[in-house]
Design a protein around this motif. Structure first.
Motif, PDB file in Angstrom:
ATOM      1  N   TYR A 176       0.813  -1.215   0.000  1.00 55.71           N
ATOM      2  CA  TYR A 176       0.000   0.000   0.000  1.00 55.71           C
ATOM      3  C   TYR A 176       0.850   1.269   0.000  1.00 55.71           C
ATOM      4  CZ  TYR A 176      -3.909  -3.068   1.384  1.00 55.71           C
ATOM      5  OH  TYR A 176      -4.860  -4.045   1.444  1.00 55.71           O
ATOM      6  N   THR A 177       1.961   1.245   0.739  1.00 52.02           N
ATOM      7  CA  THR A 177       2.765   2.465   0.874  1.00 52.02           C
ATOM      8  C   THR A 177       3.813   2.610  -0.215  1.00 52.02           C
ATOM      9  OG1 THR A 177       4.482   1.447   2.269  1.00 52.02           O
ATOM     10  CG2 THR A 177       2.518   2.351   3.393  1.00 52.02           C
ATOM     11  N   GLY A 178       4.315   1.484  -0.749  1.00 50.80           N
ATOM     12  CA  GLY A 178       5.425   1.543  -1.694  1.00 50.80           C
ATOM     13  C   GLY A 178       6.705   2.011  -1.046  1.00 50.80           C
ATOM     14  N   LYS A 179       6.768   1.953   0.289  1.00 52.44           N
ATOM     15  CA  LYS A 179       7.915   2.479   1.031  1.00 52.44           C
ATOM     16  C   LYS A 179       9.164   1.627   0.805  1.00 52.44           C
ATOM     17  CE  LYS A 179       6.982   2.280   5.405  1.00 52.44           C
ATOM     18  NZ  LYS A 179       6.550   2.068   6.794  1.00 52.44           N
ATOM     19  N   ASP A 180      10.318   2.234   1.014  1.00 54.01           N
ATOM     20  CA  ASP A 180      11.591   1.522   0.984  1.00 54.01           C
ATOM     21  C   ASP A 180      11.859   0.927   2.355  1.00 54.01           C
ATOM     22  OD1 ASP A 180      11.804   2.527  -1.551  1.00 54.01           O
ATOM     23  OD2 ASP A 180      13.383   3.962  -1.090  1.00 54.01           O
ATOM     24  N   ILE A 181      12.379  -0.283   2.382  1.00 55.51           N
ATOM     25  CA  ILE A 181      12.856  -0.853   3.644  1.00 55.51           C
ATOM     26  C   ILE A 181      14.286  -1.339   3.447  1.00 55.51           C
ATOM     27  CG2 ILE A 181      10.563  -1.513   4.441  1.00 55.51           C
ATOM     28  CD1 ILE A 181      11.321  -4.440   3.760  1.00 55.51           C
ATOM     29  N   LYS A 182      15.069  -1.239   4.495  1.00 58.38           N
ATOM     30  CA  LYS A 182      16.462  -1.671   4.435  1.00 58.38           C
ATOM     31  C   LYS A 182      16.576  -3.156   4.741  1.00 58.38           C
ATOM     32  CE  LYS A 182      18.284   2.911   5.569  1.00 58.38           C
ATOM     33  NZ  LYS A 182      19.116   3.709   6.510  1.00 58.38           N
ATOM     34  N   ALA A 183      17.760  -3.680   4.536  1.00 54.34           N
ATOM     35  CA  ALA A 183      17.992  -5.117   4.692  1.00 54.34           C
ATOM     36  C   ALA A 183      17.664  -5.601   6.093  1.00 54.34           C
ATOM     37  CB  ALA A 183      19.437  -5.440   4.338  1.00 54.34           C
ATOM     38  N   GLU A 184      17.966  -4.784   7.096  1.00 55.41           N
ATOM     39  CA  GLU A 184      17.708  -5.184   8.481  1.00 55.41           C
ATOM     40  C   GLU A 184      16.224  -5.457   8.701  1.00 55.41           C
ATOM     41  OE1 GLU A 184      18.451  -3.507  13.050  1.00 55.41           O
ATOM     42  OE2 GLU A 184      18.890  -2.245  11.307  1.00 55.41           O
ATOM     43  N   ARG A 185      15.376  -4.571   8.177  1.00 56.95           N
ATOM     44  CA  ARG A 185      13.928  -4.771   8.296  1.00 56.95           C
ATOM     45  C   ARG A 185      13.491  -5.968   7.457  1.00 56.95           C
ATOM     46  NH1 ARG A 185       8.837  -1.913   8.023  1.00 56.95           N
ATOM     47  NH2 ARG A 185       7.328  -3.558   8.498  1.00 56.95           N
TER      48      ARG A 185
END
Length: 274
Positions: A176-185
């Motif tokens: 829904y957000t299209g947000k970026d997440i880093k490898a840790e997440r």
């Protein structure tokens, strides 16, 4: 093992095959030429009887920045040579289905596929890795179901496969957000199995993992992937029946089983008398 492409390359290291996305200057964005080559590369490696596992990786600093919207992408629909808008839509649907099939080739590949990710893994990059069996990443990796931010609905596999990997809340948040997440997440929510400090360390870990898989009986590994894949849309009872029939007709008749049992008892004896 015959295969040739300007945008995709394959490599063999012992029992491990490597499929390289090879558009480094474009961050390995998926052009039609690139995604069309994926099934052929997989076929070439699987036809080699020695290959027991495959790694999917990208040349350069980034795994895959998504669909190449400039070179292919949406412009293909606008420029389609069609006599009407309806015909153009049909052509676009046919192109999308071909793209979907190219990604599904990773899921249907006879041997396990390990995605080794570094840098950007955006949009269609997530389609690629969710079709793989196992995913690992470097600490610099960034993941995003980017289509929503572009005003699109992801249509090449992410919305079908991500729910089989993550729980519903995480899928909804990312989609829904299209947000970026880093490898840790990504590791925390289960999108990737492990995270390593560098791209080099990630590739080394991928090779180690692929070699561990390839060291086992090829028939047992391929059979296990076959059962896992076919069981996705079956009831437990249906899957158990398929599993039993497959084992009866293959594993129980295999020399690999006898060799595996002997090796097991040799290892146990060595441990007892150590």
């Amino acid at each position: 093992m015959s295969f040739s492409s300007n945008v995709l390359s394959i490599e063999k290291q012992g029992q491990v095959g490597i499929v390289w996305l090879n558009r480094e200057a474009k961050y390995n964005a998926l052009s039609t030429e690139l995604w069309s080559a994926i099934p052929h590369a997989l076929d070439a490696l699987c036809e080699d009887g020695e290959i027991g596992a495959i790694i999917l990786a990208g040349r350069g600093k980034h795994f895959c920045a998504g669909i190449d919207l400039v070179e292919d992408g949406l412009s293909e629909h606008k420029n389609a040579k069609a006599r009407s808008k309806a015909e153009a839509n049909i052509q676009q649907l046919a192109n999308t289905q071909k793209f979907q099939a190219a990604i599904t080739a990773l899921a249907d590949c006879a041997v396990p596929v390990v995605a080794v990710v570094q840098g950007f893994c955006l949009g269609a990059g997530v389609d690629l890795i969710t079709a793989c069996d196992i995913r690992i990443a470097s600490a610099c990796s960034v993941f995003s179901v980017r289509e929503t931010r572009l005003g699109l609905v992801a249509d090449v596999g992410t919305l079908q496969r991500l729910p089989k990997i993550l729980n519903a809340g995480h899928v909804a948040e990312l989609a829904y957000t299209g947000k970026d997440i880093k490898a840790e997440r990504a590791e925390k929510i289960g999108l990737v199995n492990d995270v390593y400090e560098s791209a080099e360390a990630t590739m080394a870990a991928g090779m180690t993992l692929a070699n561990e898989i390839a060291a086992n009986s090829p028939m047992a590994v391929r059979g296990t992937k076959f059962i896992l894949r076919k069981s996705e849309n079956m009831t437990d009872e249906q899957s158990l029946m398929l599993n039993g029939m497959f084992t009866m007709m293959t594993s129980l008749q295999s020399n690999d089983l006898q060799e595996g049992i002997k090796a097991f008892f040799r290892a146990q004896s060595a441990e007892v008398y150590r």
